[in-house]
Design a protein around this motif. Structure first.
Motif, PDB file in Angstrom:
ATOM      1  N   PRO A 141      18.629  -0.042  12.992  1.00  0.00           N
ATOM      2  CA  PRO A 141      17.605  -0.196  14.033  1.00  0.00           C
ATOM      3  C   PRO A 141      17.755  -1.516  14.783  1.00  0.00           C
ATOM      4  N   VAL A 142      17.349  -1.487  16.038  1.00  0.00           N
ATOM      5  CA  VAL A 142      17.321  -2.688  16.874  1.00  0.00           C
ATOM      6  C   VAL A 142      15.877  -2.899  17.311  1.00  0.00           C
ATOM      7  N   LEU A 143      15.341  -4.060  17.009  1.00  0.00           N
ATOM      8  CA  LEU A 143      13.988  -4.407  17.429  1.00  0.00           C
ATOM      9  C   LEU A 143      14.029  -4.887  18.878  1.00  0.00           C
ATOM     10  N   VAL A 144      13.244  -4.231  19.738  1.00  0.00           N
ATOM     11  CA  VAL A 144      13.206  -4.563  21.165  1.00  0.00           C
ATOM     12  C   VAL A 144      11.792  -5.022  21.506  1.00  0.00           C
ATOM     13  N   MET A 145      11.673  -6.168  22.185  1.00  0.00           N
ATOM     14  CA  MET A 145      10.380  -6.701  22.601  1.00  0.00           C
ATOM     15  C   MET A 145      10.457  -7.064  24.079  1.00  0.00           C
ATOM     16  N   THR A 146       9.431  -6.659  24.834  1.00  0.00           N
ATOM     17  CA  THR A 146       9.394  -6.891  26.280  1.00  0.00           C
ATOM     18  C   THR A 146       8.075  -7.563  26.638  1.00  0.00           C
ATOM     19  N   LEU A 147       8.139  -8.715  27.308  1.00  0.00           N
ATOM     20  CA  LEU A 147       6.936  -9.369  27.802  1.00  0.00           C
ATOM     21  C   LEU A 147       6.407  -8.573  28.990  1.00  0.00           C
ATOM     22  N   ALA A 148       5.132  -8.163  28.935  1.00  0.00           N
ATOM     23  CA  ALA A 148       4.596  -7.239  29.931  1.00  0.00           C
ATOM     24  C   ALA A 148       4.534  -7.847  31.325  1.00  0.00           C
ATOM     25  N   PHE A 149       4.219  -9.131  31.435  1.00  0.00           N
ATOM     26  CA  PHE A 149       4.068  -9.720  32.768  1.00  0.00           C
ATOM     27  C   PHE A 149       5.421 -10.005  33.415  1.00  0.00           C
ATOM     28  N   SER A 150       6.291 -10.710  32.718  1.00  0.00           N
ATOM     29  CA  SER A 150       7.568 -11.127  33.318  1.00  0.00           C
ATOM     30  C   SER A 150       8.673 -10.106  33.133  1.00  0.00           C
ATOM     31  N   ARG A 151       8.458  -9.093  32.260  1.00  0.00           N
ATOM     32  CA  ARG A 151       9.475  -8.092  31.919  1.00  0.00           C
ATOM     33  C   ARG A 151      10.677  -8.731  31.206  1.00  0.00           C
ATOM     34  N   VAL A 266      14.024  -7.066  39.082  1.00  0.00           N
ATOM     35  CA  VAL A 266      13.254  -5.888  38.688  1.00  0.00           C
ATOM     36  C   VAL A 266      12.378  -5.492  39.865  1.00  0.00           C
ATOM     37  N   ARG A 267      12.540  -4.257  40.329  1.00  0.00           N
ATOM     38  CA  ARG A 267      11.860  -3.836  41.546  1.00  0.00           C
ATOM     39  C   ARG A 267      10.349  -3.835  41.396  1.00  0.00           C
ATOM     40  N   SER A 268       9.823  -3.469  40.215  1.00  0.00           N
ATOM     41  CA  SER A 268       8.371  -3.357  40.057  1.00  0.00           C
ATOM     42  C   SER A 268       7.662  -4.695  40.165  1.00  0.00           C
ATOM     43  N   ILE A 269       8.359  -5.791  39.864  1.00  0.00           N
ATOM     44  CA  ILE A 269       7.726  -7.110  39.970  1.00  0.00           C
ATOM     45  C   ILE A 269       8.323  -7.928  41.112  1.00  0.00           C
ATOM     46  N   ALA A 270       9.289  -7.327  41.819  1.00  0.00           N
ATOM     47  CA  ALA A 270       9.922  -8.002  42.964  1.00  0.00           C
ATOM     48  C   ALA A 270      10.414  -9.389  42.590  1.00  0.00           C
ATOM     49  N   GLY A 271      11.024  -9.485  41.423  1.00  0.00           N
ATOM     50  CA  GLY A 271      11.543 -10.773  40.990  1.00  0.00           C
ATOM     51  C   GLY A 271      12.421 -10.618  39.768  1.00  0.00           C
ATOM     52  N   ARG A 272      12.894 -11.757  39.264  1.00  0.00           N
ATOM     53  CA  ARG A 272      13.756 -11.756  38.087  1.00  0.00           C
ATOM     54  C   ARG A 272      12.938 -12.176  36.862  1.00  0.00           C
ATOM     55  N   PRO A 273      13.097 -11.489  35.721  1.00  0.00           N
ATOM     56  CA  PRO A 273      12.348 -11.877  34.520  1.00  0.00           C
ATOM     57  C   PRO A 273      12.540 -13.331  34.128  1.00  0.00           C
TER      58      PRO A 273
END
Length: 677
Positions: A141-151, A266-273
């Motif tokens: 398994p690979v644990l994946v975590m994503t910050l919701a605001f910055s992606r 990232v198109r949804s936030i119009a910026g880079r994480p």
């Protein structure tokens, strides 16, 4: 039918160039009425097939009546209730159309994420198998975590799905960021919240970080769609064209790739994480001075086999602490064993399965301890030889050693270690407690004396000891199964007077008493008027099944309905049916004495359907099958129930006089004879 091109040409000629309808009809070779229809229509022609209707149309009022009360009623149950004569496909299509009107629609809202508030977490299982040892590969398994605001995306491969390993991976990723969001969102991962509540290790982890773990609703992947899409992104953008030599190599390549992934727009936030991470970081919580509890932790007593097991792998420990409690701590990188605060073993953790990791120093210490056996062992050997008890030759197996590094083998390995310092009897007492064989612990000395007196071989002594343990365990197991069956009274077939029931086939009853019908998930139905002993026979067969090792549960039909109705009203009917399916045999007594309404009949049908070809049912009833429709208020449900019961069943129809009436008649006759005297 007029096509779209001709329709457009007609309108152009008439409205754009003023060509008369008659001329347009001549040019295009169509009727003048067709031209008039094209000019009158406000949209292009479209072919629409006239509806032919469906076989479900005639049954729709009945379907809607059922769904109004039972919105989630399964299609097979609906079919049985309305007398559906066709295949289930048309019915399922109609249910798919009209069921949402009764179940309701669950709309979702657009979510706006604030900085530092949420991290979505998930496990991703990449398809490539990773080499973890010589000749062994695993899907890890690979644990994946994503910050919701910055992606911002982080990930790492972990050894297993156990809580300690998941929490260790989370801490590694959180520590890499330097701060933690105010909430960590997980699905119903079993180690985090598989039961719908956050597990104790996960709650302790979150409490130390002053954050909280939120659990997504079951079967709702969109609730954490951000990390789910990132799993797909890893699948399609990271894996192709790569090869991995080890978990460490996988994490190295993944870390290098994540730098590029977080620098993309990232198109949804119009910026880079990576650019928005600073905004996220400022609103996140600072990490505590103490690390949260992570890794696999256990406390065991070290046996003569001086190894401890962590995630199917065995690790050697200093044999000088045999018989004492040791504390084992395993991170994804290291396994440490301590005894009373002193480290007695430290190994690099193996991610293989069934591996054995041996420290050469531990093997050398064990060999040195075996070289001088304790006095009690020498005296025991002498006593055994004097009694004539034949002893097999003890063979020493080759212990692989390597002075430069620990030896890892992925095959089963036989290890020999030193005897305990406190004597053989205490070691046997300890081992019997660990193996949960108290009878062996109580009788081994008595049987050993008998073995020496009668000159038994080792094999005969072992067989006698195991036979005593098995007999005692079977006896206690039968008592426990009978106790948990909740019989109103314990009655046996031997106590039943067969002479009063000449209609009962003795050979069939003897066959049922063997319990083979339970092993085949077959049913038994006892039919007959009251007073013939149907309940006695049912309990007797249940007791026989319990003695044969099968779990049994007894109750009356009305109590079964009460139990299912309570579970239905609490919203846990499926869980209750699943719990009942664990019993190999359930006994339903007194079917037909009390009539049931349609809701109760539906619950009873679900009970019988859940047992069909999965477990045995024993039913007693005072009514023939033809009158079961009176009891369940629905002939269709009763027929469907009977069909499932008798498909694999033995039906015994009892006839004769009531035992209670006959007993009362005999008593009155005896009193009359006494009065005459």
């Amino acid at each position: 039918m007029l096509n779209v091109e001709d329709w457009a040409e007609i309108r152009r000629l008439h409205r754009g160039e003023g060509v008369p309808i008659k001329e347009i009809a001549r040019r295009l070779g169509v009727a003048r009425n067709t031209v008039r229809s094209a000019l009158a229509s406000d949209r292009p022609p479209k072919y629409e097939r006239a509806p032919r209707g469906s076989v479900a149309d005639a049954y729709e009022p009945q379907i809607r009546a059922l769904l109004a009360e039972w919105p989630r009623m399964p299609a097979p149950v609906v079919a049985s209730r309305i007398g559906w004569p066709y295949s289930l496909s048309p019915l399922k299509k109609r249910l798919a159309v009209i069921r949402p009107e009764y179940v309701g629609i669950d709309p979702v809202e657009r979510v706006t994420y604030e900085p530092g508030q949420l991290t979505q977490c998930d496990l991703w299982f990449p398809e490539p198998r990773i080499p973890v040892a010589a000749g062994q590969e695993r899907v890890l398994p690979v644990l994946v975590m994503t910050l919701a605001f910055s992606r911002f995306l982080t990930a790492t491969m972990i050894p297993s799905r156990q809580a300690g390993d998941i929490l260790a991976g989370m801490w590694a990723l959180i520590a890499g960021l330097g701060r933690v969001t105010r909430a960590l969102l997980w699905d119903r991962e079993s180690a985090i919240g598989g039961t719908g509540r956050v597990t104790v290790p996960a709650a302790a982890f979150a409490g130390t970080l002053a954050t909280q773990i939120r659990l997504a609703p079951p079967r709702d992947p969109e609730f954490k769609g951000m990390v789910e899409r990132n799993n797909q992104y890893l699948e399609t953008s990271f894996l192709p064209g790569r090869r991995f030599t080890s978990p460490a190599d996988f994490n190295t390549q993944l870390g290098e790739w994540l730098v590029q992934a977080n620098a993309r727009t990232v198109r949804s936030i119009a910026g880079r994480p990576v650019d928005l991470l600073e905004t996220d970081y400022r609103s996140m919580l600072a990490l505590p001075p103490l690390d949260p509890p992570t890794g696999l932790n256990l406390r065991v007593r070290l046996g003569r086999d001086y190894y401890v097991r962590v995630d199917t792998c065995d690790y050697s420990v200093d044999p000088r602490v045999i018989g004492r409690f040791v504390d084992v701590t395993a991170s994804p990188q290291q396994v440490t064993v301590a005894c009373e605060g002193q480290v007695v073993a430290c190994h690099t953790r193996s991610w293989a399965k069934q591996a054995v990791v041996t420290d050469p120093a531990h093997a050398a210490t064990a060999a040195q301890m075996r070289g001088d056996p304790p006095p009690h062992r020498r005296s025991h050997r002498h006593a055994a030889g004097a009694a004539g008890l034949r002893r097999p030759v003890r063979r020493r197996f080759h212990q692989p050693s390597n002075e430069s590094e620990h030896h890892v083998t992925t095959t089963a390995t036989l290890r020999l270690s030193a005897a305990p310092a406190d004597g053989l009897p205490s070691m046997i007492a300890y081992l019997t407690r660990v193996l949960k064989t108290p009878t062996i612990g109580a009788f081994w000395e008595e049987l050993a004396d008998q073995a020496r007196d009668e000159n038994w071989s080792h094999e005969e002594y072992l067989a006698a000891l195991l036979q005593r343990q098995v007999a005692d365990r079977e006896s206690k197991g039968s008592i426990m199964r009978i106790r948990t069956a909740h019989f109103p009274a314990v009655k046996t077939l031997e106590d039943f007077n067969l002479d009063h029931l000449p209609s009962l086939r003795r050979d069939l009853l003897a066959h049922l008493a063997t319990g083979t019908f339970v092993a085949k998930a077959e049913n038994v139905i006892l039919l007959g008027p009251p007073g013939l002993g149907k309940t006695h026979l049912a309990i007797g067969l249940g007791v026989k099944a319990a003695h044969a090792g099968y779990s049994v549960l007894f109750d009356t039909a009305s109590n079964w309905i009460t139990r299912l109705a309570a579970a239905h009203h609490a919203g846990r009917l499926e869980a209750e049916l699943k719990k009942i399916r664990r019993y190999k045999l359930i006994i339903i007594d007194e079917v037909g004495y009390i009539p049931f309404d349609q809701d109760a009949a539906n619950l009873f049908f679900q009970l019988i359907a859940s047992r069909y070809e999965q477990g045995s049912v024993l039913v007693t009833s005072n009514l023939p099958f033809g009158r079961w429709g009176e009891t369940f208020s629905d002939d269709v449900v009763a027929a469907a129930m009977i069909d499932r019961l008798v498909h694999h069943a033995e039906v015994l129809t009892l006839t004769g006089d009531s035992y209670r009436t006959r007993q009362r008649r005999d008593l009155l006759a005896k009193e009359n004879r006494t009065n005459r005297r």
